[in-house]
Write a protein that holds these residues in place. Structure first.
Motif, PDB file in Angstrom:
ATOM      1  N   ALA A   1       0.827  -1.140  -0.068  1.00  0.00           N
ATOM      2  CA  ALA A   1       0.064  -0.133   0.035  1.00  0.00           C
ATOM      3  C   ALA A   1       0.823   1.298   0.200  1.00  0.00           C
ATOM      4  CB  ALA A   1      -0.959   0.079   1.130  1.00  0.00           C
ATOM      5  N   GLY A   2       2.111   1.344   0.736  1.00  0.00           N
ATOM      6  CA  GLY A   2       2.736   2.546   0.846  1.00  0.00           C
ATOM      7  C   GLY A   2       4.409   2.215   0.243  1.00  0.00           C
ATOM      8  N   SER A   3       4.264   1.589  -0.831  1.00  0.00           N
ATOM      9  CA  SER A   3       5.535   1.095  -1.327  1.00  0.00           C
ATOM     10  C   SER A   3       6.508   2.391  -1.924  1.00  0.00           C
ATOM     11  CB  SER A   3       5.483   0.101  -2.478  1.00  0.00           C
ATOM     12  OG  SER A   3       4.728   0.686  -3.705  1.00  0.00           O
ATOM     13  N   GLN A   4       5.789   3.295  -2.572  1.00  0.00           N
ATOM     14  CA  GLN A   4       6.535   4.490  -3.150  1.00  0.00           C
ATOM     15  C   GLN A   4       6.984   5.235  -1.845  1.00  0.00           C
ATOM     16  OE1 GLN A   4       7.135   4.632  -6.348  1.00  0.00           O
ATOM     17  NE2 GLN A   4       8.637   6.099  -5.533  1.00  0.00           N
ATOM     18  N   LYS A   5       6.089   5.528  -0.971  1.00  0.00           N
ATOM     19  CA  LYS A   5       6.666   6.244   0.211  1.00  0.00           C
ATOM     20  C   LYS A   5       7.784   5.800   1.079  1.00  0.00           C
ATOM     21  CE  LYS A   5       2.180   8.701   0.988  1.00  0.00           C
ATOM     22  NZ  LYS A   5       1.428   9.118   2.196  1.00  0.00           N
ATOM     23  N   LEU A   6       7.717   4.425   1.083  1.00  0.00           N
ATOM     24  CA  LEU A   6       8.993   3.829   1.728  1.00  0.00           C
ATOM     25  C   LEU A   6      10.238   3.635   1.038  1.00  0.00           C
ATOM     26  CD1 LEU A   6       7.108   0.769   2.990  1.00  0.00           C
ATOM     27  CD2 LEU A   6       7.811   2.312   4.367  1.00  0.00           C
TER      28      LEU A   6
ATOM     29  N   ASP B   1      11.145   6.204  -1.198  1.00  0.00           N
ATOM     30  CA  ASP B   1      11.610   7.587  -1.380  1.00  0.00           C
ATOM     31  C   ASP B   1      12.195   7.605  -0.120  1.00  0.00           C
ATOM     32  OD1 ASP B   1      10.391   7.970  -3.863  1.00  0.00           O
ATOM     33  OD2 ASP B   1       8.657   8.602  -2.933  1.00  0.00           O
ATOM     34  N   GLY B   2      11.860   7.166   1.066  1.00  0.00           N
ATOM     35  CA  GLY B   2      12.419   7.419   2.345  1.00  0.00           C
ATOM     36  C   GLY B   2      13.643   6.403   2.385  1.00  0.00           C
ATOM     37  N   PHE B   3      13.631   5.565   1.770  1.00  0.00           N
ATOM     38  CA  PHE B   3      15.033   4.769   2.067  1.00  0.00           C
ATOM     39  C   PHE B   3      15.919   5.340   1.099  1.00  0.00           C
ATOM     40  CE2 PHE B   3      17.483   1.061   0.474  1.00  0.00           C
ATOM     41  CZ  PHE B   3      18.032   0.688   1.389  1.00  0.00           C
ATOM     42  N   VAL B   4      15.816   5.694  -0.156  1.00  0.00           N
ATOM     43  CA  VAL B   4      16.903   6.023  -0.984  1.00  0.00           C
ATOM     44  C   VAL B   4      17.189   7.431  -0.767  1.00  0.00           C
ATOM     45  CG1 VAL B   4      15.988   4.865  -2.972  1.00  0.00           C
ATOM     46  CG2 VAL B   4      15.143   7.152  -2.489  1.00  0.00           C
TER      47      VAL B   4
ATOM     48  N   PRO C   1      25.006  10.190  -6.968  1.00  0.00           N
ATOM     49  CA  PRO C   1      23.803   9.749  -8.013  1.00  0.00           C
ATOM     50  C   PRO C   1      23.243   8.590  -7.446  1.00  0.00           C
ATOM     51  CG  PRO C   1      25.700   9.248  -9.081  1.00  0.00           C
ATOM     52  CD  PRO C   1      26.227   9.667  -7.599  1.00  0.00           C
ATOM     53  N   TRP C   2      23.708   7.813  -6.242  1.00  0.00           N
ATOM     54  CA  TRP C   2      23.508   6.410  -5.816  1.00  0.00           C
ATOM     55  C   TRP C   2      21.962   6.425  -5.337  1.00  0.00           C
ATOM     56  CZ3 TRP C   2      25.947   2.131  -6.427  1.00  0.00           C
ATOM     57  CH2 TRP C   2      27.191   2.292  -6.738  1.00  0.00           C
ATOM     58  N   ASP C   3      21.442   7.576  -4.825  1.00  0.00           N
ATOM     59  CA  ASP C   3      19.760   7.448  -4.389  1.00  0.00           C
ATOM     60  C   ASP C   3      19.051   7.125  -5.875  1.00  0.00           C
ATOM     61  OD1 ASP C   3      20.686   9.820  -5.837  1.00  0.00           O
ATOM     62  OD2 ASP C   3      19.415  11.228  -4.786  1.00  0.00           O
ATOM     63  N   GLN C   4      19.224   7.651  -7.042  1.00  0.00           N
ATOM     64  CA  GLN C   4      18.717   7.383  -8.093  1.00  0.00           C
ATOM     65  C   GLN C   4      19.095   6.058  -8.531  1.00  0.00           C
ATOM     66  OE1 GLN C   4      16.157   9.171  -9.318  1.00  0.00           O
ATOM     67  NE2 GLN C   4      16.631  10.717  -7.617  1.00  0.00           N
ATOM     68  N   ARG C   5      20.122   5.468  -8.557  1.00  0.00           N
ATOM     69  CA  ARG C   5      20.451   4.206  -8.877  1.00  0.00           C
ATOM     70  C   ARG C   5      19.748   2.943  -8.027  1.00  0.00           C
ATOM     71  NH1 ARG C   5      27.152   5.131  -9.661  1.00  0.00           N
ATOM     72  NH2 ARG C   5      26.972   6.499 -11.406  1.00  0.00           N
ATOM     73  N   ILE C   6      19.846   3.103  -6.782  1.00  0.00           N
ATOM     74  CA  ILE C   6      19.264   2.364  -5.952  1.00  0.00           C
ATOM     75  C   ILE C   6      17.787   2.481  -6.003  1.00  0.00           C
ATOM     76  CG2 ILE C   6      18.997   1.917  -3.252  1.00  0.00           C
ATOM     77  CD1 ILE C   6      21.725   2.910  -2.852  1.00  0.00           C
ATOM     78  N   ALA C   7      17.148   3.651  -6.310  1.00  0.00           N
ATOM     79  CA  ALA C   7      15.645   3.575  -6.539  1.00  0.00           C
ATOM     80  C   ALA C   7      15.526   2.915  -7.760  1.00  0.00           C
ATOM     81  CB  ALA C   7      15.235   5.123  -6.434  1.00  0.00           C
ATOM     82  N   ALA C   8      16.277   2.815  -8.619  1.00  0.00           N
ATOM     83  CA  ALA C   8      15.836   2.091 -10.024  1.00  0.00           C
ATOM     84  C   ALA C   8      16.072   0.522  -9.955  1.00  0.00           C
ATOM     85  CB  ALA C   8      16.616   2.553 -10.972  1.00  0.00           C
ATOM     86  N   GLN C   9      16.399   0.101  -8.809  1.00  0.00           N
ATOM     87  CA  GLN C   9      16.423  -1.352  -8.605  1.00  0.00           C
ATOM     88  C   GLN C   9      15.189  -2.120  -7.795  1.00  0.00           C
ATOM     89  OE1 GLN C   9      19.486  -2.523 -10.117  1.00  0.00           O
ATOM     90  NE2 GLN C   9      19.789  -0.223 -10.427  1.00  0.00           N
TER      91      GLN C   9
END
Length: 372
Positions: free
Chosen positions: A176-181, A183-186, A192-200
């Motif tokens: 239900a709250g995957s996107q918020k979780l 965003d908070g984790f990355v 640029p590691w935040d974008q790389r990890i978010a893409a995984q």
């Protein structure tokens, strides 16, 4: 003779201490870690259904609720339809187990006498091998060890049920709250590691979910096929129970099919005649169809993990987490393979290819001096 001095900065020392404390904390919370691992596997398995519902303009929270209601309703309906028959047949198998072992013991003893193995020590070893009390005690002892390795996850019916309910609730919250979780984790990582990890997250979830979906589908197909085949062979009174056992054990890669075949072969030996060979041939055919047709078609193409790594995942998961580990560690290995490919192997291959193509090329013309 010069003396070497080893210096450690304050930041490095603090990092080491923080890492050690984190490991201790994870060990103390190992039960919750295992539950979270199960929850993530369940969420990855159900994520495609949620995505399809979202494409129909359905709110995500409603899609999650309806998906879980459909899943629970389907399990309850299946239990009401085949549950009583399966329970009755498995109870019949357990009740007749001493008779099956007696028949098998007599066959082995006769074969030993035929081969001239009449030594009292050999006969005593055969009697100990098929002692129903010893076999039962070994089975309970082995099962207890596997369950204890699950870090209290399945210690007792109530504890296992509560852990499963908690895992389902956590998986629903993750969906239900995957996107918020995410965003908070990355956000904890620098660019640029935040974008790389978010893409995984999406490919990892896809591969983990595809693995579990494939195994469930393969096990269901084989369970139905084995039930029908055993019924046609004359084992109608236990065919459904044996098929369900084979289907559930088949969820464990490599070793599950062997474990599922043992009860059916034991019943076939007790029936006598050529039935044992027919049942053995059935499971050999089923195993080859699974290995060379169903697994590559429904599991292998999506997982893309070498069989040796899957085998090590099953062995390691069983050793550390018992039966639960044999089920949940392989999809985690499949997900880790995605991260390894996208963050290391693919960039490394791209860098090598760029390095190879960007090297200057010297062209020799008629005016160029001979390098030799």
């Amino acid at each position: 003779m010069s003396e070497r001095q080893i210096t450690i900065s304050v930041s490095t020392l603090l990092t080491i201490i923080a890492a050690g404390l984190s490991l201790v904390l994870l060990w103390q919370l190992r039960w919750l870690v295992v539950v979270m691992m199960i929850a993530i596997v369940i969420a990855s398995t159900l994520a495609p259904a949620i995505a399809r519902a979202e494409r129909l303009k359905m709110p995500r929270w409603l899609a999650v609720i309806l998906t879980y209601l459909a899943l629970i309703g389907g399990l309850v309906l299946a239990g009401l339809i085949i549950g009583p028959t399966v329970a009755e047949q498995i109870e019949r198998l357990v009740r007749k187990l001493p008779n099956y072992l007696d028949v098998l013991e007599a066959l082995v003893r006769d074969r030993a006498l035929t081969l001239g193995l009449s030594d009292p020590m050999v006969v005593e070893q055969i009697n100990q091998l098929f002692d129903i009390q010893a076999v039962t005690s070994w089975g309970f002892r082995t099962s207890q060890e596997l369950l204890i390795r699950s870090y209290s996850l399945t210690r007792g019916f109530i504890g296992g049920t509560l852990s499963l309910i908690l895992a389902l609730l956590l998986s629903g919250y993750l969906l239900a709250g995957s996107q918020k979780l995410i965003d908070g984790f990355v956000s904890l990582f620098p660019a640029p590691w935040d974008q790389r990890i978010a893409a995984q997250f999406s490919p990892v979830s896809h591969r983990m979910g595809s693995y579990i979906q494939g195994r469930i589908l393969v096990s269901s197909i084989l369970g139905v096929a084995i039930s029908v085949a055993l019924r046609l062979m004359g084992l109608a009174e236990v065919s459904l129970g044996l098929g369900v056992i084979a289907g559930f054990t088949n969820l464990i890669p490599f070793f599950g099919p062997v474990l599922g075949a043992i009860p059916a072969l034991l019943v076939a030996i007790a029936q006598g005649g050529w039935l044992f060979l027919w049942v053995l041939l059935l499971f050999l055919i089923v195993q080859n169809v699974e290995t060379y047709v169903l697994d590559p078609l429904l599991v292998g193409n999506s997982v893309r993990v070498l069989p040796i790594f899957q085998l090590l995942a099953v062995l390691g998961g069983t050793q550390v987490l018992g039966i639960v580990g044999a089920l949940i560690v392989p999809p985690w290995i499949a997900g880790a393979g995605v991260v390894l490919e996208n963050l290391y192997l693919n960039p490394k291959a791209a860098a090598l290819e760029y390095q190879a193509t960007s090297q200057p090329v010297t062209l020799l013309t008629s005016d160029s001096p001979d390098p030799h």
